[in-house]
Design a protein around this motif. Structure first.
Motif, short mmCIF file in Angstrom:
data_model
loop_
_atom_site.label_atom_id
_atom_site.label_comp_id
_atom_site.label_asym_id
_atom_site.label_seq_id
_atom_site.Cartn_x
_atom_site.Cartn_y
_atom_site.Cartn_z
N ASN A 150 -25.49 31.90 -29.53
CA ASN A 150 -26.22 31.43 -30.71
C ASN A 150 -26.51 32.55 -31.70
O ASN A 150 -26.72 32.28 -32.88
N LYS A 151 -26.51 33.78 -31.24
CA LYS A 151 -26.77 34.93 -32.12
C LYS A 151 -25.54 35.32 -32.93
O LYS A 151 -25.65 36.07 -33.90
N LEU A 152 -24.36 34.82 -32.55
CA LEU A 152 -23.12 35.17 -33.25
C LEU A 152 -23.06 34.51 -34.63
O LEU A 152 -23.72 33.50 -34.86
N THR A 153 -22.24 35.08 -35.50
CA THR A 153 -22.01 34.45 -36.80
C THR A 153 -21.12 33.23 -36.58
O THR A 153 -20.50 33.08 -35.53
N VAL A 154 -21.04 32.38 -37.59
CA VAL A 154 -20.23 31.16 -37.48
C VAL A 154 -18.77 31.51 -37.17
O VAL A 154 -18.14 30.90 -36.30
N GLU A 155 -18.23 32.50 -37.85
CA GLU A 155 -16.83 32.88 -37.61
C GLU A 155 -16.64 33.42 -36.20
O GLU A 155 -15.64 33.12 -35.55
N GLN A 156 -17.59 34.20 -35.71
CA GLN A 156 -17.48 34.72 -34.34
C GLN A 156 -17.55 33.57 -33.32
O GLN A 156 -16.82 33.58 -32.33
N LYS A 157 -18.42 32.59 -33.60
CA LYS A 157 -18.52 31.42 -32.71
C LYS A 157 -17.19 30.68 -32.69
O LYS A 157 -16.69 30.31 -31.63
N ARG A 158 -16.63 30.45 -33.87
CA ARG A 158 -15.37 29.72 -33.96
C ARG A 158 -14.26 30.44 -33.19
O ARG A 158 -13.51 29.82 -32.43
N GLU A 159 -14.17 31.75 -33.39
CA GLU A 159 -13.12 32.51 -32.71
C GLU A 159 -13.31 32.49 -31.19
O GLU A 159 -12.34 32.35 -30.45
N LYS A 160 -14.55 32.58 -30.74
CA LYS A 160 -14.81 32.56 -29.30
C LYS A 160 -14.44 31.20 -28.71
O LYS A 160 -13.81 31.14 -27.64
N LEU A 161 -14.80 30.12 -29.39
CA LEU A 161 -14.47 28.78 -28.90
C LEU A 161 -12.96 28.55 -28.91
O LEU A 161 -12.41 28.00 -27.95
N LYS A 162 -12.29 28.99 -29.96
CA LYS A 162 -10.84 28.83 -30.05
C LYS A 162 -10.14 29.59 -28.93
O LYS A 162 -9.24 29.07 -28.27
N LYS A 163 -10.59 30.82 -28.70
CA LYS A 163 -9.98 31.65 -27.67
C LYS A 163 -10.17 31.03 -26.28
O LYS A 163 -9.23 30.93 -25.49
N GLY A 164 -11.40 30.61 -25.99
CA GLY A 164 -11.68 30.01 -24.68
C GLY A 164 -10.90 28.72 -24.46
O GLY A 164 -10.37 28.48 -23.38
N PHE A 165 -10.79 27.90 -25.50
CA PHE A 165 -10.06 26.65 -25.37
C PHE A 165 -8.57 26.91 -25.17
O PHE A 165 -7.94 26.29 -24.33
N LYS A 166 -8.04 27.86 -25.93
CA LYS A 166 -6.63 28.20 -25.80
C LYS A 166 -6.32 28.70 -24.38
O LYS A 166 -5.30 28.33 -23.80
N GLU A 167 -7.22 29.51 -23.81
CA GLU A 167 -7.02 29.99 -22.44
C GLU A 167 -6.97 28.83 -21.45
O GLU A 167 -6.14 28.81 -20.54
N LYS A 168 -7.86 27.85 -21.63
CA LYS A 168 -7.89 26.70 -20.72
C LYS A 168 -6.60 25.89 -20.83
O LYS A 168 -6.03 25.47 -19.82
N ILE A 169 -6.15 25.68 -22.06
CA ILE A 169 -4.93 24.89 -22.27
C ILE A 169 -3.71 25.66 -21.73
O ILE A 169 -2.84 25.07 -21.10
N ASP A 170 -3.67 26.96 -21.98
CA ASP A 170 -2.55 27.77 -21.46
C ASP A 170 -2.50 27.70 -19.94
O ASP A 170 -1.42 27.67 -19.34
N LYS A 171 -3.65 27.67 -19.31
CA LYS A 171 -3.71 27.56 -17.85
C LYS A 171 -3.12 26.22 -17.40
O LYS A 171 -2.38 26.16 -16.42
N LYS A 172 -3.43 25.15 -18.14
CA LYS A 172 -2.88 23.83 -17.81
C LYS A 172 -1.36 23.81 -17.98
O LYS A 172 -0.66 23.16 -17.20
N VAL A 173 -0.85 24.54 -18.98
CA VAL A 173 0.60 24.63 -19.18
C VAL A 173 1.23 25.36 -18.00
O VAL A 173 2.24 24.92 -17.45
#
Length: 176
Positions: free
Chosen positions: A109-132
């Motif tokens: 919650n202390k992160l900026t909006v852009e940092q939050k977006r990047e963190k969520l994108k990165k985490g989601f991409k890792e999960k999807i890559d694992k499924k692949v």
């Protein structure tokens, strides 16, 4: 005598078949009412899930505060401990995990909006890559899912918890 037996047999067959004709609609009606009850139960369950969510001022759906949910879990752990259903060590272990998760959310919650977006994108991409890698989804499907997710994240205003970020998001997009 033979004629009498034929008449009795015919009357008996007519009586039995009329009983089965009247019984059949009742069993169908019973099945229909059972199906209707099941549909009502499913709808009530869905309504319960929907009531767990609320809309923010711009109308997008957000999840109830995750920190509050974790605090509720801590209270549940205390109840289990007081009831003697778990040991003190188990309660301490669960509370430590909950506290760590709360700290992680507070740091997010202390992160900026852009940092939050990047963190969520990165985490989601890792999960999807694992499924692949596990062979659960194709690379093509994964790319499409990630693209849609990134579009939603880019539209997100950065407040609260994105309404589309439920555990079921991956399931809805063929990532079982």
């Amino acid at each position: 005598m033979k004629f009498r037996k034929i008449v009795i047999a015919t009357a008996l067959m007519a009586a039995l078949s009329s009983v089965s004709v009247f019984a059949a609609p009742n069993s169908v009606a019973l099945k229909e009412s059972t199906i209707a009850q099941q549909k009502n139960q499913i709808e009530q369950k869905r309504e319960g899930e929907r009531s767990k969510h609320k809309s923010n001022e711009n109308g997008s759906e957000t999840q109830i505060d995750p920190i509050q949910k974790l605090r509720d879990k801590k209270a549940k752990v205390k109840e289990l401990l007081d009831a003697g259903k778990i040991t003190k060590e188990e309660a301490d272990d669960l509370n430590a995990k909950i506290d760590a998760r709360i700290k992680e959310i507070e740091e997010f919650n202390k992160l900026t909006v852009e940092q939050k977006r990047e963190k969520l994108k990165k985490g989601f991409k890792e999960k999807i890559d694992k499924k692949v890698k596990e062979g659960k989804i194709s690379k093509k499907d994964a790319d499409e899912i990630i693209k849609r997710f990134n579009e939603k994240i880019d539209e997100w205003d950065g407040t609260g918890y994105p309404g589309f970020m439920y555990k079921s998001y991956i399931k809805k997009h063929k990532c079982k």
